[in-house]
Design a protein around this motif. Structure first.
Motif, short mmCIF file in Angstrom:
data_model
loop_
_atom_site.label_atom_id
_atom_site.label_comp_id
_atom_site.label_asym_id
_atom_site.label_seq_id
_atom_site.Cartn_x
_atom_site.Cartn_y
_atom_site.Cartn_z
N HIS A 138 -7.29 -6.00 5.06
CA HIS A 138 -6.38 -4.93 5.46
C HIS A 138 -6.74 -3.59 4.85
O HIS A 138 -6.09 -2.58 5.15
N ILE A 139 -7.74 -3.57 3.98
CA ILE A 139 -8.14 -2.31 3.34
C ILE A 139 -9.02 -1.53 4.31
O ILE A 139 -10.13 -1.95 4.64
N THR A 140 -8.53 -0.39 4.75
CA THR A 140 -9.30 0.46 5.65
C THR A 140 -9.63 1.81 5.02
O THR A 140 -10.42 2.56 5.57
N ALA A 141 -9.02 2.13 3.89
CA ALA A 141 -9.29 3.39 3.22
C ALA A 141 -10.69 3.37 2.62
O ALA A 141 -11.22 2.31 2.28
N SER A 196 0.84 -1.19 0.00
CA SER A 196 0.00 0.00 0.00
C SER A 196 0.88 1.25 0.00
O SER A 196 2.07 1.20 0.30
N ASP A 197 0.27 2.37 -0.34
CA ASP A 197 1.00 3.63 -0.39
C ASP A 197 0.19 4.69 0.35
O ASP A 197 -0.96 4.96 0.00
N PRO A 198 0.78 5.31 1.38
CA PRO A 198 0.02 6.29 2.18
C PRO A 198 -0.37 7.54 1.40
O PRO A 198 -1.21 8.32 1.88
N ARG A 199 0.20 7.73 0.23
CA ARG A 199 -0.17 8.90 -0.58
C ARG A 199 -1.52 8.73 -1.25
O ARG A 199 -2.07 9.71 -1.78
N VAL A 200 -2.06 7.51 -1.24
CA VAL A 200 -3.37 7.24 -1.85
C VAL A 200 -4.43 7.25 -0.76
O VAL A 200 -4.35 6.49 0.21
N MET A 201 -5.44 8.08 -0.91
CA MET A 201 -6.42 8.29 0.15
C MET A 201 -7.66 7.42 -0.01
O MET A 201 -8.40 7.21 0.97
N ALA A 202 -7.96 6.92 -1.19
CA ALA A 202 -9.19 6.17 -1.43
C ALA A 202 -9.06 5.43 -2.76
O ALA A 202 -8.09 5.62 -3.50
N SER A 203 -10.06 4.59 -3.06
CA SER A 203 -10.00 3.81 -4.30
C SER A 203 -11.37 3.71 -4.94
O SER A 203 -12.41 3.84 -4.28
N ILE A 204 -11.35 3.49 -6.25
CA ILE A 204 -12.54 3.10 -7.01
C ILE A 204 -12.17 1.83 -7.77
O ILE A 204 -11.22 1.84 -8.57
#
Length: 313
Positions: free
Chosen positions: A204-207, A166-174
């Protein structure tokens, strides 16, 4: 019956866009330079970023119905041509093939590392982009790529080890029409051709994330049928939303291109629905505006709408 049209949304109208391609980032360990397309509105500041990953075999020119729409409404959309693209024609025995899933994620991280460089290559874009608001999006194989950037764990098919990429620079996903869990639900075809789906852990996906699934998406990869592509929603943690597209097959009416030959369920209304809801979600999750997302939730709750249903948890 409740209707849901572009005119129902309160956001600003579309603005002209510009597109620059191919921008090239050297990537010697990849074996091919990374080719990138940047699409952005010609005006506006503090523009959020959508990092978009194409489906298997596609390239940086795909998905114009989504990319153009997002860009014309205030987002900088960055696309790469990944190693699985038909344009690169990797040999069947190319040693990179078992690692295609990982190279994709590294492509995206390279883009994030080089955002300043890419901005400088697009006339008039430098200084207008908000690097703190990045959403990863993708279709099919690209949905897995986006998921990994926010915490999806994929076991390497050669070592069996699942690492956090994962990358902390990414805030969310579609994630659009994206594979579900692996295990005994995979078909022999999937095990042979997409071994990186064998062991996927969504826990582990919490975003925050939006999942888009077609209820007629009968992929040859799973024995479960269309519900398989809802796993990123049902198995993921954190604030998640699911748009179920009625009658939608794998290309959700034709999101891969304006005249895409691979679309089996061509339907402009489905494409319009996906465009509208994904844009509303992007505006909502980046804090740009919450009005359109609230309107989408109200219009698509339950089973009243003929095109789809939107639910959240």
């Amino acid at each position: 019956m409740t209707t849901y049209r572009t005119t129902d949304l309160s956001g600003p109208g579309p603005t002209p866009i510009m597109s620059v391609k191919p921008l090239t980032l050297p990537a010697p360990e990849r074996g091919e330079d990374l080719h990138i397309r940047v699409c952005a509105p010609v005006t506006g500041v503090d523009l959020p970023i959508v990092l978009f990953a194409h489906g298997f075999g596609s390239d940086l020119d795909g998905y114009a119905p989504l990319v153009d729409h997002w860009a014309s409404h205030g987002f900088v959309v960055v696309q790469a041509t990944h190693l699985d693209s038909r344009r690169l024609r990797l040999d069947a025995d190319d040693p990179r093939r078992p690692h295609l899933w990982r190279y994709r994620v590294l492509d995206m991280k390279r883009i994030l590392d080089e955002l300043d460089t890419l901005e400088a290559c697009v006339p008039g874009l430098a200084g207008r982009v908000d690097h703190s608001r990045v959403v990863a999006a993708g279709h099919s194989f690209g949905g897995q790529t986006a998921g990994i950037l926010v915490g999806l764990r994929v076991a390497d098919p050669q070592t069996g080890i699942a690492r956090d990429m994962s990358d902390p620079r990414v805030m969310a996903s579609i994630q659009l029409a994206t594979a579900g869990r692996g295990g005994d639900e995979l078909t022999p075809f999937a095990l042979q051709h997409t071994p990186w789906l064998r062991d996927q852990d969504f826990s582990h996906i919490t975003a925050p994330g939006l999942v888009v699934a077609g209820d007629k998406d009968e992929l040859p990869l799973s024995t479960r049928g269309p519900s398989w592509t809802t796993d990123p929603y049902t198995l993921g943690r954190g604030g998640k939303s699911l748009l179920t597209v009625y009658g939608g097959q794998h290309y959700l009416g034709g999101i891969s291109g304006y005249e895409a030959a691979e679309t089996t369920d061509e339907n402009p209304e489905r494409v319009a629905l996906v465009r509208q809801v994904t844009l509303a979600y992007l505006r909502h999750v980046t804090g740009t505006d919450h009005t359109d997302w609230a309107a989408a939730q109200a219009a698509l709750t339950g089973d009243l709408h003929p095109l789809g249903r939107l639910e959240s948890k």
